[in-house]
Design a protein around this motif. Structure first.
Motif, PDB file in Angstrom:
ATOM      1  N   PRO A 192      16.099  23.951 -32.597  1.00 37.50           N
ATOM      2  CA  PRO A 192      15.424  24.393 -31.373  1.00 37.50           C
ATOM      3  C   PRO A 192      14.119  25.126 -31.707  1.00 37.50           C
ATOM      4  CG  PRO A 192      17.770  24.827 -31.220  1.00 37.50           C
ATOM      5  CD  PRO A 192      17.512  24.365 -32.625  1.00 37.50           C
ATOM      6  N   LEU A 193      13.061  24.736 -31.033  1.00 39.24           N
ATOM      7  CA  LEU A 193      11.734  25.285 -31.327  1.00 39.24           C
ATOM      8  C   LEU A 193      11.161  25.896 -30.050  1.00 39.24           C
ATOM      9  CD1 LEU A 193       9.310  25.528 -33.303  1.00 39.24           C
ATOM     10  CD2 LEU A 193       8.576  23.269 -32.513  1.00 39.24           C
ATOM     11  N   LEU A 194      10.865  27.189 -30.115  1.00 36.58           N
ATOM     12  CA  LEU A 194      10.270  27.872 -28.962  1.00 36.58           C
ATOM     13  C   LEU A 194       8.776  28.016 -29.211  1.00 36.58           C
ATOM     14  CD1 LEU A 194      10.657  29.426 -26.281  1.00 36.58           C
ATOM     15  CD2 LEU A 194      10.846  31.511 -27.643  1.00 36.58           C
ATOM     16  N   ILE A 195       7.980  27.289 -28.420  1.00 36.12           N
ATOM     17  CA  ILE A 195       6.523  27.406 -28.530  1.00 36.12           C
ATOM     18  C   ILE A 195       6.064  28.292 -27.367  1.00 36.12           C
ATOM     19  CG2 ILE A 195       4.320  26.160 -28.455  1.00 36.12           C
ATOM     20  CD1 ILE A 195       5.839  25.476 -30.951  1.00 36.12           C
ATOM     21  N   ASP A 196       5.490  29.428 -27.703  1.00 38.32           N
ATOM     22  CA  ASP A 196       5.076  30.392 -26.682  1.00 38.32           C
ATOM     23  C   ASP A 196       3.582  30.197 -26.409  1.00 38.32           C
ATOM     24  OD1 ASP A 196       4.386  32.605 -25.199  1.00 38.32           O
ATOM     25  OD2 ASP A 196       5.542  34.021 -26.404  1.00 38.32           O
ATOM     26  N   GLU A 197       3.295  29.609 -25.254  1.00 44.52           N
ATOM     27  CA  GLU A 197       1.902  29.302 -24.893  1.00 44.52           C
ATOM     28  C   GLU A 197       1.357  30.315 -23.879  1.00 44.52           C
ATOM     29  OE1 GLU A 197       1.567  25.197 -23.658  1.00 44.52           O
ATOM     30  OE2 GLU A 197       1.962  24.448 -25.678  1.00 44.52           O
ATOM     31  N   ALA A 198       1.605  31.590 -24.137  1.00 46.07           N
ATOM     32  CA  ALA A 198       1.144  32.629 -23.209  1.00 46.07           C
ATOM     33  C   ALA A 198      -0.373  32.556 -23.002  1.00 46.07           C
ATOM     34  CB  ALA A 198       1.533  34.009 -23.742  1.00 46.07           C
ATOM     35  N   TYR A 199      -1.085  32.062 -24.027  1.00 41.17           N
ATOM     36  CA  TYR A 199      -2.565  32.035 -23.967  1.00 41.17           C
ATOM     37  C   TYR A 199      -3.093  30.611 -23.832  1.00 41.17           C
ATOM     38  CZ  TYR A 199      -1.642  36.757 -25.370  1.00 41.17           C
ATOM     39  OH  TYR A 199      -1.156  38.040 -25.398  1.00 41.17           O
ATOM     40  N   TYR A 200      -2.255  29.719 -23.331  1.00 46.05           N
ATOM     41  CA  TYR A 200      -2.628  28.299 -23.229  1.00 46.05           C
ATOM     42  C   TYR A 200      -3.964  28.098 -22.504  1.00 46.05           C
ATOM     43  CZ  TYR A 200      -3.033  24.046 -20.498  1.00 46.05           C
ATOM     44  OH  TYR A 200      -3.541  22.959 -19.866  1.00 46.05           O
ATOM     45  N   GLU A 201      -4.161  28.797 -21.404  1.00 44.69           N
ATOM     46  CA  GLU A 201      -5.367  28.542 -20.605  1.00 44.69           C
ATOM     47  C   GLU A 201      -6.640  28.888 -21.380  1.00 44.69           C
ATOM     48  OE1 GLU A 201      -2.532  29.654 -19.380  1.00 44.69           O
ATOM     49  OE2 GLU A 201      -2.097  28.350 -17.661  1.00 44.69           O
ATOM     50  N   PHE A 202      -6.519  29.715 -22.418  1.00 38.52           N
ATOM     51  CA  PHE A 202      -7.695  30.063 -23.228  1.00 38.52           C
ATOM     52  C   PHE A 202      -7.863  29.115 -24.422  1.00 38.52           C
ATOM     53  CE2 PHE A 202      -6.075  33.857 -21.153  1.00 38.52           C
ATOM     54  CZ  PHE A 202      -7.194  34.268 -20.447  1.00 38.52           C
ATOM     55  N   SER A 203      -6.770  28.470 -24.826  1.00 37.41           N
ATOM     56  CA  SER A 203      -6.846  27.574 -25.993  1.00 37.41           C
ATOM     57  C   SER A 203      -6.940  26.115 -25.556  1.00 37.41           C
ATOM     58  CB  SER A 203      -5.610  27.735 -26.875  1.00 37.41           C
ATOM     59  OG  SER A 203      -4.488  27.146 -26.258  1.00 37.41           O
ATOM     60  N   ARG A 204      -6.330  25.856 -24.377  1.00 40.80           N
ATOM     61  CA  ARG A 204      -6.330  24.507 -23.777  1.00 40.80           C
ATOM     62  C   ARG A 204      -5.665  23.478 -24.678  1.00 40.80           C
ATOM     63  NH1 ARG A 204     -12.054  25.732 -20.750  1.00 40.80           N
ATOM     64  NH2 ARG A 204     -11.041  27.025 -19.212  1.00 40.80           N
ATOM     65  N   GLN A 205      -4.755  23.946 -25.499  1.00 39.11           N
ATOM     66  CA  GLN A 205      -3.939  23.000 -26.277  1.00 39.11           C
ATOM     67  C   GLN A 205      -2.486  23.261 -25.947  1.00 39.11           C
ATOM     68  OE1 GLN A 205      -4.391  21.949 -30.320  1.00 39.11           O
ATOM     69  NE2 GLN A 205      -6.496  22.690 -30.367  1.00 39.11           N
ATOM     70  N   THR A 206      -1.781  22.185 -25.641  1.00 39.64           N
ATOM     71  CA  THR A 206      -0.402  22.381 -25.206  1.00 39.64           C
ATOM     72  C   THR A 206       0.510  21.281 -25.719  1.00 39.64           C
ATOM     73  OG1 THR A 206       1.036  22.635 -23.276  1.00 39.64           O
ATOM     74  CG2 THR A 206      -0.848  21.153 -23.005  1.00 39.64           C
ATOM     75  N   VAL A 207       1.799  21.624 -25.840  1.00 35.89           N
ATOM     76  CA  VAL A 207       2.787  20.588 -26.155  1.00 35.89           C
ATOM     77  C   VAL A 207       3.717  20.348 -24.972  1.00 35.89           C
ATOM     78  CG1 VAL A 207       2.733  20.811 -28.671  1.00 35.89           C
ATOM     79  CG2 VAL A 207       4.223  22.331 -27.347  1.00 35.89           C
ATOM     80  N   VAL A 208       3.345  20.872 -23.807  1.00 36.72           N
ATOM     81  CA  VAL A 208       4.213  20.695 -22.632  1.00 36.72           C
ATOM     82  C   VAL A 208       4.531  19.218 -22.346  1.00 36.72           C
ATOM     83  CG1 VAL A 208       4.248  20.932 -20.102  1.00 36.72           C
ATOM     84  CG2 VAL A 208       3.819  22.917 -21.536  1.00 36.72           C
ATOM     85  N   PRO A 209       3.556  18.272 -22.499  1.00 35.87           N
ATOM     86  CA  PRO A 209       3.917  16.871 -22.221  1.00 35.87           C
ATOM     87  C   PRO A 209       5.041  16.340 -23.117  1.00 35.87           C
ATOM     88  CG  PRO A 209       1.535  17.126 -22.305  1.00 35.87           C
ATOM     89  CD  PRO A 209       2.122  18.431 -22.762  1.00 35.87           C
ATOM     90  N   LEU A 210       5.357  17.040 -24.205  1.00 32.70           N
ATOM     91  CA  LEU A 210       6.429  16.581 -25.097  1.00 32.70           C
ATOM     92  C   LEU A 210       7.815  17.065 -24.668  1.00 32.70           C
ATOM     93  CD1 LEU A 210       4.738  17.235 -28.592  1.00 32.70           C
ATOM     94  CD2 LEU A 210       4.796  15.108 -27.284  1.00 32.70           C
ATOM     95  N   VAL A 211       7.836  17.963 -23.664  1.00 37.07           N
ATOM     96  CA  VAL A 211       9.122  18.565 -23.266  1.00 37.07           C
ATOM     97  C   VAL A 211      10.121  17.492 -22.831  1.00 37.07           C
ATOM     98  CG1 VAL A 211      10.177  19.980 -21.434  1.00 37.07           C
ATOM     99  CG2 VAL A 211       8.269  20.877 -22.765  1.00 37.07           C
ATOM    100  N   ASP A 212       9.610  16.445 -22.194  1.00 43.27           N
ATOM    101  CA  ASP A 212      10.459  15.350 -21.741  1.00 43.27           C
ATOM    102  C   ASP A 212      11.052  14.545 -22.889  1.00 43.27           C
ATOM    103  OD1 ASP A 212      11.139  14.879 -19.207  1.00 43.27           O
ATOM    104  OD2 ASP A 212       9.310  13.799 -18.643  1.00 43.27           O
ATOM    105  N   GLN A 213      10.322  14.521 -24.008  1.00 49.14           N
ATOM    106  CA  GLN A 213      10.715  13.632 -25.113  1.00 49.14           C
ATOM    107  C   GLN A 213      11.609  14.296 -26.154  1.00 49.14           C
ATOM    108  OE1 GLN A 213       7.110  11.995 -26.913  1.00 49.14           O
ATOM    109  NE2 GLN A 213       6.122  12.304 -24.942  1.00 49.14           N
ATOM    110  N   TYR A 214      11.511  15.635 -26.274  1.00 48.68           N
ATOM    111  CA  TYR A 214      12.232  16.304 -27.368  1.00 48.68           C
ATOM    112  C   TYR A 214      13.316  17.217 -26.808  1.00 48.68           C
ATOM    113  CZ  TYR A 214       8.917  14.675 -30.857  1.00 48.68           C
ATOM    114  OH  TYR A 214       8.165  13.882 -31.689  1.00 48.68           O
ATOM    115  N   GLN A 215      14.517  16.998 -27.223  1.00 47.47           N
ATOM    116  CA  GLN A 215      15.653  17.796 -26.750  1.00 47.47           C
ATOM    117  C   GLN A 215      15.662  19.201 -27.353  1.00 47.47           C
ATOM    118  OE1 GLN A 215      18.145  17.647 -24.413  1.00 47.47           O
ATOM    119  NE2 GLN A 215      16.659  16.118 -23.740  1.00 47.47           N
ATOM    120  N   ASN A 216      14.819  19.435 -28.370  1.00 46.64           N
ATOM    121  CA  ASN A 216      14.823  20.754 -29.023  1.00 46.64           C
ATOM    122  C   ASN A 216      13.546  21.547 -28.750  1.00 46.64           C
ATOM    123  OD1 ASN A 216      13.455  18.827 -30.576  1.00 46.64           O
ATOM    124  ND2 ASN A 216      13.767  19.938 -32.488  1.00 46.64           N
ATOM    125  N   LEU A 217      12.722  21.083 -27.785  1.00 49.09           N
ATOM    126  CA  LEU A 217      11.453  21.782 -27.523  1.00 49.09           C
ATOM    127  C   LEU A 217      11.550  22.650 -26.276  1.00 49.09           C
ATOM    128  CD1 LEU A 217       8.443  22.346 -27.969  1.00 49.09           C
ATOM    129  CD2 LEU A 217       7.937  20.238 -26.702  1.00 49.09           C
TER     130      LEU A 217
END
Ligand SMILES: Cc1ncc(COP(=O)(O)O)c(C=O)c1O
Length: 365
Positions: A192-217
């Motif tokens: 299980p991998l917890l990616i904390d994107e608290a500052y996503y809007e400032f970095s504009r890089q995200t792995v959210v589109p992978l949430v559907d594909q990975y059971q451990n994200l």
């Protein structure tokens, strides 16, 4: 009746050495202790949004008629609205009173006494805070001297007791991003991998589109930073549906308050306004970095978030912090093994940068 001093024996022995979380200073506690009036305090210590929230939030809260009614415990409207903003189905989403609450809730769901949590240090303090509260064992994998994650060291740290890897992206306090390729490599371990994107809007890089594909994200976000709602406490996470169901089951009832729910709806109606503030912060981040580089006794690190970490090359970070505080400028300082004499400065408005740089020049090394 039990004597007051006798209560200690009822406290969990494993918590007697628990240090707690070292939170940012509240300006009201500084009344009379700084050289400037309270309204002139420049608060650059908690990565808050200096432009504040959307004006629509103020208007809606001023006239909201139902503060006497509990919020929807199932967060239905909130989760549907977040589905659109984040781009994942509502079945993945759970909201919390700040993303802090979701870190705590997730670790309480996963961690039993003796289970291991891999933490890429130095990093945000809540992962270790909640691990310790759950009786888990922290496995700390140090980042390199530029604060990049050592992916092979993280993989080598995995054992059969590993329950979760925590990774803030961008990282707090360094502002460093871990690449998508590196995250994919960690996802492929199956842990299980917890990616904390608290500052996503400032970095504009995200792995959210992978949430559907990975059971451990699992991915966390917050309204505290980009939307200026830190004081209302609202964050959300995207999890595998089974984890989301359990989190909804074990959370405290009504964990997101009505004012926060209203504020999220209004913020989502005013994304262009809020993104203009985010753009201004990103521009100012570049200027602040250049200005800090000119101060020879500081070494700023490039950041993809709304703050800049600096190594204090001459003098002590705690003394610098105190001298800035005396002048009414609040920054965060660190003095711990992997962050010996560092300060972290949140990106403010241009006038905040000016005041900070002026103060740094006056103070000298
Ligand atoms: C990496 C990271 N995650 C989570 C949080 C907590 O944010 P929230 O206000 O949503 O609890 C912070 C706050 O500083 C942070 O830096």
């Amino acid at each position: 009746m039990a004597k007051k001093e006798g209560m200690g024996k009822f406290i969990r022995p494993d918590l007697t050495a628990f240090g707690g979380y070292s939170a940012a200073t509240s300006p009201e506690t500084l009344e009379g202790k700084v050289e400037v009036p309270m309204e002139n305090i420049v608060k650059l210590d908690a990565n808050e949004n200096p432009y504040g929230c959307s004006p629509k939030v103020h208007q809606a809260l001023a006239t909201y008629p139902y503060f006497n009614i509990y919020p929807d415990d199932g967060q239905e409207l909130l989760r549907k609205s977040l589905q659109k903003y984040a781009g994942v189905d509502a079945k993945h989403i759970v909201a919390g009173s700040g993303s802090n609450q979701l870190i705590d809730l997730l670790l309480r769901l996963l961690i039993n006494k003796g289970d291991e949590v891999i933490n890429c240090v130095p990093t945000f303090g809540l992962y270790s805070f909640s691990t310790e509260l759950c009786g888990g064992t922290l496995i700390e994998v140090p980042r390199d001297e530029d604060f990049a994650v050592n992916i092979s060291a993280v993989k080598s740290a995995i054992t059969e007791k590993t329950k979760v890897i925590c990774l803030a992206n961008p990282n707090n306090p360094s502002g460093t991003l871990t690449s998508r390729e590196d995250i994919l490599e960690l996802l492929d371990t199956g842990v299980p991998l917890l990616i904390d994107e608290a500052y996503y809007e400032f970095s504009r890089q995200t792995v959210v589109p992978l949430v559907d594909q990975y059971q451990n994200l699992m991915v966390l976000r917050t309204f505290s930073k980009w939307a200026g709602l830190a004081g209302l406490r609202v964050g959300y996470g995207m999890f595998p549906p089974r984890i989301a169901e359990y989190l909804l089951r074990i959370k405290i009832p009504y964990n997101v308050n009505v004012a926060a729910l209203v504020a999220v709806q209004e913020s989502l109606k005013d994304i262009n306004y809020l993104m203009a503030s985010v753009d201004a912060i990103i521009t100012e981040r570049g200027r602040l970095f250049e200005e800090l580089k000119k101060i020879k006794w500081l070494k700023p690190f490039p950041s993809q978030a709304n703050f800049i970490l600096c190594s204090v090359l001459k003098g002590k970070a705690n003394q610098l912090h105190q001298k800035l505080q005396d002048k009414g400028i609040l920054v965060r300082y660190f003095d711990q093994p992997l962050l010996r004499d560092f300060i972290r400065i949140s990106v403010g408005k241009p006038e905040h940068t000016n005041a900070l740089i002026r103060a740094l020049r006056e103070i000298g090394g």
